[in-house]
Design a protein around this motif. Structure first.
Motif, PDB file in Angstrom:
ATOM      1  N   CYS A 101     102.242   6.676 -21.836  1.00 18.50           N
ATOM      2  CA  CYS A 101     100.948   6.859 -21.168  1.00 18.50           C
ATOM      3  C   CYS A 101     101.211   7.110 -19.687  1.00 18.50           C
ATOM      4  O   CYS A 101     102.246   6.701 -19.140  1.00 18.50           O
ATOM      5  CB  CYS A 101     100.083   5.615 -21.364  1.00 18.50           C
ATOM      6  N   GLY A 102     100.312   7.820 -19.025  1.00 16.67           N
ATOM      7  CA  GLY A 102     100.507   8.131 -17.613  1.00 16.67           C
ATOM      8  C   GLY A 102      99.334   7.673 -16.763  1.00 16.67           C
ATOM      9  O   GLY A 102      98.193   7.603 -17.226  1.00 16.67           O
ATOM     10  N   VAL A 103      99.643   7.374 -15.498  1.00 18.62           N
ATOM     11  CA  VAL A 103      98.594   7.013 -14.546  1.00 18.62           C
ATOM     12  C   VAL A 103      98.841   7.783 -13.254  1.00 18.62           C
ATOM     13  O   VAL A 103      99.986   7.915 -12.803  1.00 18.62           O
ATOM     14  CB  VAL A 103      98.578   5.487 -14.296  1.00 18.62           C
ATOM     15  N   HIS A 104      97.761   8.347 -12.693  1.00 21.61           N
ATOM     16  CA  HIS A 104      97.852   9.169 -11.486  1.00 21.61           C
ATOM     17  C   HIS A 104      97.240   8.397 -10.330  1.00 21.61           C
ATOM     18  O   HIS A 104      96.076   7.985 -10.382  1.00 21.61           O
ATOM     19  CB  HIS A 104      97.112  10.499 -11.711  1.00 21.61           C
ATOM     20  N   VAL A 105      98.044   8.214  -9.274  1.00 18.34           N
ATOM     21  CA  VAL A 105      97.589   7.453  -8.104  1.00 18.34           C
ATOM     22  C   VAL A 105      97.531   8.396  -6.904  1.00 18.34           C
ATOM     23  O   VAL A 105      98.551   8.993  -6.535  1.00 18.34           O
ATOM     24  CB  VAL A 105      98.533   6.276  -7.811  1.00 18.34           C
ATOM     25  N   ALA A 106      96.341   8.546  -6.309  1.00 21.63           N
ATOM     26  CA  ALA A 106      96.174   9.454  -5.169  1.00 21.63           C
ATOM     27  C   ALA A 106      96.828   8.866  -3.921  1.00 21.63           C
ATOM     28  O   ALA A 106      96.978   7.650  -3.784  1.00 21.63           O
ATOM     29  CB  ALA A 106      94.697   9.718  -4.920  1.00 21.63           C
ATOM     30  N   GLU A 107      97.195   9.763  -3.006  1.00 14.02           N
ATOM     31  CA  GLU A 107      97.841   9.346  -1.754  1.00 14.02           C
ATOM     32  C   GLU A 107      96.911   8.478  -0.915  1.00 14.02           C
ATOM     33  O   GLU A 107      97.286   7.403  -0.447  1.00 14.02           O
ATOM     34  CB  GLU A 107      98.262  10.584  -0.965  1.00 14.02           C
ATOM     35  N   THR A 108      95.663   8.932  -0.741  1.00 16.54           N
ATOM     36  CA  THR A 108      94.705   8.221   0.118  1.00 16.54           C
ATOM     37  C   THR A 108      93.375   8.099  -0.603  1.00 16.54           C
ATOM     38  O   THR A 108      93.170   8.672  -1.684  1.00 16.54           O
ATOM     39  CB  THR A 108      94.510   8.983   1.439  1.00 16.54           C
ATOM     40  N   GLY A 109      92.469   7.361   0.024  1.00 16.62           N
ATOM     41  CA  GLY A 109      91.103   7.252  -0.486  1.00 16.62           C
ATOM     42  C   GLY A 109      90.955   6.261  -1.608  1.00 16.62           C
ATOM     43  O   GLY A 109      89.962   6.301  -2.343  1.00 16.62           O
ATOM     44  N   ARG A 110      91.923   5.383  -1.801  1.00 13.68           N
ATOM     45  CA  ARG A 110      91.815   4.394  -2.868  1.00 13.68           C
ATOM     46  C   ARG A 110      91.116   3.162  -2.310  1.00 13.68           C
ATOM     47  O   ARG A 110      91.669   2.430  -1.482  1.00 13.68           O
ATOM     48  CB  ARG A 110      93.196   4.004  -3.383  1.00 13.68           C
ATOM     49  N   GLU A 111      89.901   2.933  -2.743  1.00 16.01           N
ATOM     50  CA  GLU A 111      89.137   1.793  -2.240  1.00 16.01           C
ATOM     51  C   GLU A 111      89.369   0.546  -3.085  1.00 16.01           C
ATOM     52  O   GLU A 111      89.036  -0.561  -2.652  1.00 16.01           O
ATOM     53  CB  GLU A 111      87.642   2.141  -2.221  1.00 16.01           C
ATOM     54  N   ILE A 137     102.950   7.893 -12.748  1.00 20.30           N
ATOM     55  CA  ILE A 137     103.779   6.908 -13.453  1.00 20.30           C
ATOM     56  C   ILE A 137     103.588   7.095 -14.959  1.00 20.30           C
ATOM     57  O   ILE A 137     102.459   7.260 -15.435  1.00 20.30           O
ATOM     58  CB  ILE A 137     103.385   5.471 -13.060  1.00 20.30           C
ATOM     59  N   THR A 138     104.694   7.063 -15.720  1.00 23.68           N
ATOM     60  CA  THR A 138     104.627   7.063 -17.192  1.00 23.68           C
ATOM     61  C   THR A 138     105.251   5.769 -17.699  1.00 23.68           C
ATOM     62  O   THR A 138     106.253   5.292 -17.155  1.00 23.68           O
ATOM     63  CB  THR A 138     105.379   8.262 -17.800  1.00 23.68           C
ATOM     64  N   TYR A 139     104.623   5.219 -18.732  1.00 23.85           N
ATOM     65  CA  TYR A 139     105.104   3.949 -19.286  1.00 23.85           C
ATOM     66  C   TYR A 139     104.738   3.891 -20.764  1.00 23.85           C
ATOM     67  O   TYR A 139     103.916   4.678 -21.254  1.00 23.85           O
ATOM     68  CB  TYR A 139     104.502   2.763 -18.530  1.00 23.85           C
TER      69      TYR A 139
END
Length: 464
Positions: free
Chosen positions: A207-217, A196-198
């Motif tokens: 600015c950008g944020v990277h969100v992984a597919e899995t493993g997000r606790e 995501i860029t915002y």
């Protein structure tokens, strides 16, 4: 979340590169088979295209409320004697193509999408409705949201916008992104992510944020900015500044108007004063002009009188000069004419003869004698002329104005007996005052008055 497709889907298979070799000898002949919405279509075969075939083939699919978005690309090597060999395969949601109208996509050996075996360039055009919804205007500064791999992804920005609450974008933990967005860009792969860029708070820096597919606790929270409210505040501040500027400008204009009015009033007073001064000067000039005109007229009259006086003096002087000249002439003539009582003789210059009074009382010049017959006396007459008197008889020479006859008839001193004497170059001309003719002597000795010439026949000398 993704609406069914209704319309026409056009897919152009441009070319491929770095394809896997499926035969040991010679060059392979690739073609592409596409399956979508229960339909299967093929491109042309590029003979000897080998690892870098070019098709540039367009395949069209008619869509009628298609909900299954899966599209499968299979690249085959055409064989004549045996079955065609599979070179590579790619199975993705058609949303990937709709999100990327022109894109290089990877090919894999199997449908697990693990081993890459080449790339294929695909161009997509969809005419209709459904698929990825239109992006809504974001007041929170969201620029883009892509879910999938770097080169195989779907535009999910409209769905990300719906996750924003109280200026916070929250991605919950322990939930697959495919479950959140109800699509899987590349099945079998767990290395997919959301990027995501915002815009940050200054409204300029992204600015950008990277969100992984899995493993997000833990949940991921992105703090956004209400740019709409900020924009309203900025617009309000700009309006207030503009109002203040307009008020200041109005005050300045008012001050300028008051200054202009004061200057106009002052100018009017100066103009009025100047006009009064000009009027006074004008009156003075008119009075001066009238006085000068009167003086000029007076001088003119004086000059006219003086001119008259000068003219009278000139006329008088001319008369006096004329009288002086006459007196001089008379005096000079008197000096050369013998005085009264003295005997004189009139001799013809041309013929050398002397005028005499013959026995018939007529003048003639038969010879050049100077005797009693030729003796004369010349003296002034009463009318300003001269009398020619014969001493032989005492009679005066006269000229009849009617027949111009010359005679010694009497001793009168009238007009017939009066003569003018002109002297020129030492000779004399006798002009009758009764007829204006000149006394002359012919070669034969005749004395007469035939004309008013002043020639040799009319020329005489006076001797004593």
């Amino acid at each position: 979340m993704f609406a069914p497709l209704t319309g026409k889907l056009s897919i152009t298979l441009k070319r491929a590169k770095d394809l896997r070799k499926t035969q040991m000898l010679g060059k392979q002949d690739p073609y592409v088979e596409v399956k979508f919405a229960g339909q299967k279509k093929k491109t042309k075969t590029h003979t000897d295209g080998d690892r870098f075939p070019v098709w540039d083939s367009t395949i069209e699919f008619k869509c009628q409320s298609v909900k299954d978005f899966t599209i499968k690309f299979s690249v085959w090597n055409k064989n004549l004697a045996t079955l065609d060999d599979s070179i590579g395969v790619l199975q993705i949601p058609v949303l990937v193509l709709l999100s990327n109208p022109s894109v290089w996509l990877p090919l894999y050996r199997h449908e697990d999408h693990r081993t890459e075996c080449g790339k294929i360039l695909i161009e997509t055009k969809f005419e209709g409705s459904g698929g990825v919804p239109e992006q809504q205007h974001s007041n929170f500064g969201l620029i883009s949201a892509r879910y999938g791999l770097e080169n195989v992804n779907v535009n999910v920005l409209p769905f990300v916008q719906s996750l924003v609450k109280d200026l916070k974008l929250v991605i919950p933990p322990n939930v697959d992104l495919s479950d959140i967005f109800k699509t899987d860009p590349l099945s079998g792969r767990t290395d997919k992510s959301l990027f995501i860029t915002y815009l940050t708070g200054d409204g300029k820096t992204s600015c950008g944020v990277h969100v992984a597919e899995t493993g997000r606790e833990r949940e991921i929270v992105v703090q956004l900015v209400d740019f709409a409210a900020r924009q309203q505040e900025q617009e309000a501040a700009m309006k207030a500044a503009e109002m203040q500027r307009l008020e200041d400008q109005a005050a300045e204009v008012k001050a300028l108007q008051e200054q202009a009015q004061a200057e106009a009033k002052k100018e009017a007073e100066l103009r009025k004063s100047s006009e009064a001064s000009l009027e006074a000067v004008k009156q003075m000039a008119m009075a001066q002009e009238a006085r000068l005109k009167a003086e000029i007229q007076h001088l003119h009259n004086m000059l006219c009188e003086e001119a008259k006086t000068v003219k009278a003096l000139k006329d008088r002087n001319q008369l006096l000069m004329s009288q002086i000249q006459s007196l001089k002439a008379e005096n000079k003539l008197a000096k050369v004419i013998p005085p009264k009582g003295q005997v004189c003789y009139l001799d013809s210059v041309e013929h050398k003869r002397t005028m005499q009074n013959n026995s018939s009382n007529k003048p003639e010049a038969p010879n050049d004698n100077h005797d009693a017959w030729e003796a004369h006396e010349i003296f002034p007459s009463n009318d300003g002329g001269y009398i020619i008197k014969s001493l032989k008889t005492g009679n005066h020479l006269s000229c009849n104005p009617g027949n111009h006859e010359l005679r010694y008839e009497n001793q009168n001193q009238g007009l017939w007996e009066s003569w003018d004497i002109e002297r020129k170059s030492g000779v004399y001309y006798f002009v009758s005052r009764s007829c204006g003719r000149t006394l002359q002597c012919t070669p034969q000795g005749q004395v007469r008055c035939e004309n008013n010439n002043r020639g040799p026949w009319e020329a005489w000398t006076i001797s004593s």
